[in-house]
Design a protein around this motif. Structure first.
Motif, short mmCIF file in Angstrom:
data_model
loop_
_atom_site.label_atom_id
_atom_site.label_comp_id
_atom_site.label_asym_id
_atom_site.label_seq_id
_atom_site.Cartn_x
_atom_site.Cartn_y
_atom_site.Cartn_z
N LEU A 1 0.83 -1.21 0.00
CA LEU A 1 0.00 0.00 0.00
C LEU A 1 0.86 1.25 0.00
O LEU A 1 0.55 2.25 -0.68
N ALA A 2 1.96 1.24 0.77
CA ALA A 2 2.86 2.40 0.82
C ALA A 2 3.49 2.63 -0.56
O ALA A 2 3.58 3.78 -1.03
N LEU A 3 3.92 1.57 -1.22
CA LEU A 3 4.50 1.70 -2.55
C LEU A 3 3.45 2.15 -3.57
O LEU A 3 3.75 2.94 -4.47
N ALA A 4 2.22 1.65 -3.41
CA ALA A 4 1.16 2.03 -4.33
C ALA A 4 0.85 3.52 -4.26
O ALA A 4 0.48 4.14 -5.27
N ARG A 5 1.02 4.11 -3.09
CA ARG A 5 0.81 5.55 -2.97
C ARG A 5 1.86 6.32 -3.77
O ARG A 5 1.57 7.41 -4.30
N LEU A 6 3.04 5.76 -3.86
CA LEU A 6 4.13 6.45 -4.56
C LEU A 6 4.01 6.32 -6.08
O LEU A 6 4.34 7.25 -6.81
N ASP A 7 3.56 5.15 -6.55
CA ASP A 7 3.52 4.95 -8.01
C ASP A 7 2.14 5.19 -8.63
O ASP A 7 1.93 4.95 -9.82
N GLY A 8 1.18 5.64 -7.81
CA GLY A 8 -0.13 6.00 -8.35
C GLY A 8 -1.12 4.86 -8.50
O GLY A 8 -2.21 5.05 -9.03
N SER A 9 -0.76 3.67 -7.99
CA SER A 9 -1.66 2.52 -8.14
C SER A 9 -2.51 2.28 -6.89
O SER A 9 -3.17 1.25 -6.79
N PHE A 10 -2.47 3.23 -5.95
CA PHE A 10 -3.20 3.05 -4.69
C PHE A 10 -4.69 2.84 -4.89
O PHE A 10 -5.26 1.90 -4.31
N PRO A 11 -5.38 3.66 -5.69
CA PRO A 11 -6.83 3.43 -5.87
C PRO A 11 -7.14 2.06 -6.44
O PRO A 11 -8.12 1.42 -6.03
N ARG A 12 -6.32 1.58 -7.38
CA ARG A 12 -6.56 0.27 -7.98
C ARG A 12 -6.36 -0.85 -6.96
O ARG A 12 -7.13 -1.82 -6.93
N LEU A 13 -5.33 -0.72 -6.10
CA LEU A 13 -5.08 -1.75 -5.09
C LEU A 13 -6.19 -1.75 -4.04
O LEU A 13 -6.66 -2.82 -3.63
N ILE A 14 -6.61 -0.58 -3.60
CA ILE A 14 -7.71 -0.50 -2.63
C ILE A 14 -8.98 -1.10 -3.21
O ILE A 14 -9.72 -1.83 -2.53
N ASP A 15 -9.23 -0.84 -4.48
CA ASP A 15 -10.42 -1.40 -5.15
C ASP A 15 -10.35 -2.93 -5.16
O ASP A 15 -11.36 -3.60 -4.93
#
Length: 258
Positions: free
Chosen positions: A143-157
């Motif tokens: 999740l921390a890495l996803a915030r950096l590379d812009g994939s956070f919304p997709r991972l949360i979904d």
């Protein structure tokens, strides 16, 4: 004369089960006595079974269970870990998943929490539910890495859409501000919509302190605990019991003799 073209059409339409059943029926003696309806019924039964098996295999592949072969049928109820057979088998029926309730497994390391969680995950897949297994420490890293590379919304979904989310090894350390926020996002989106299975070494009574922030802890636990079934495993580590016994001094001497 029509057998081969018909089989080709079945294969082209993806009716693999029906094609296999047709071929087997044609090769068996006595099947000519069956009516057309009986032939069709047997072929449809095979197709339905094959498709159901394929769906289960796909769900299990997507689940990424840590113990891929764990299943309810192999649970060891003889071990002295306070695992109630009646309660466990009732949970295996899956009504808690239909009701969007949660399941919490607690116990010391080695008592079989992760294996049991995977067994419930396999059972959920059998009942037609999508499943995803994640270890909480690794999840927070992702999740921390996803915030950096812009994939956070997709991972949360992805985490919120799956019908059964298994969070393994919760509570190995106190949560940071960011981790508290991430956990709240997940449980808030899943609350009364999907089911979550959580394993932890620490008892539920200690989770408030692990989350640390009182307000956020209240919000998270309110969405996890109040509609959760609980299994508290006890006893010694099952890994220790299954380990090979140490050699005696006499056995060591015999081995070391030239």
């Amino acid at each position: 004369m029509l057998t081969n073209p018909t089989l080709d059409q079945m294969q082209a339409l993806g009716l693999t089960g029906m094609a296999v059943a047709w071929r087997e029926l044609a090769e068996q003696s006595g099947t000519n006595e069956l009516s057309r309806d009986e032939w069709l019924g047997l072929m449809l039964d095979r197709e339905v079974t094959l498709r159901a098996d394929k769906r289960i295999r796909n769900r299990l592949a997507s689940a990424k269970l840590r113990f891929a072969q764990a299943c309810i049928e192999d649970i060891d109820f003889a071990a002295s870990r306070s695992l109630d057979r009646r309660n466990t088998m009732a949970l295996a029926q899956g009504q808690w998943l239909t009701a969007h309730e949660n399941l919490i497994l607690t116990g010391q390391t080695g008592t079989g929490k992760s294996w049991l969680a995977c067994a419930f995950g396999r059972q959920a897949a059998r009942h037609g539910h999508s499943v995803l297994y994640v270890r909480v420490p690794r999840l927070f890293e992702d999740l921390a890495l996803a915030r950096l590379d812009g994939s956070f919304p997709r991972l949360i979904d992805k985490l919120t859409r799956v019908q059964l989310l298994i969070l393994d090894d919760f509570g190995t350390h106190a949560l940071s501000d960011q981790q508290r926020f991430h956990l709240f996002e997940i449980v808030e989106e899943r609350y009364q919509r999907k089911s979550t299975l959580i394993t932890a070494q620490v008892p539920v009574a200690s989770w408030h302190d692990l989350i640390a922030d009182s307000t956020v802890a209240d919000a998270i636990l309110d969405r996890i605990v109040h509609n959760a079934h609980r299994i508290a495993l006890q006893g010694e580590s099952m890994r220790k019991k299954k380990a090979a016994p140490l050699l005696t001094d006499t056995e060591n001497t015999e081995i070391n003799q030239p």
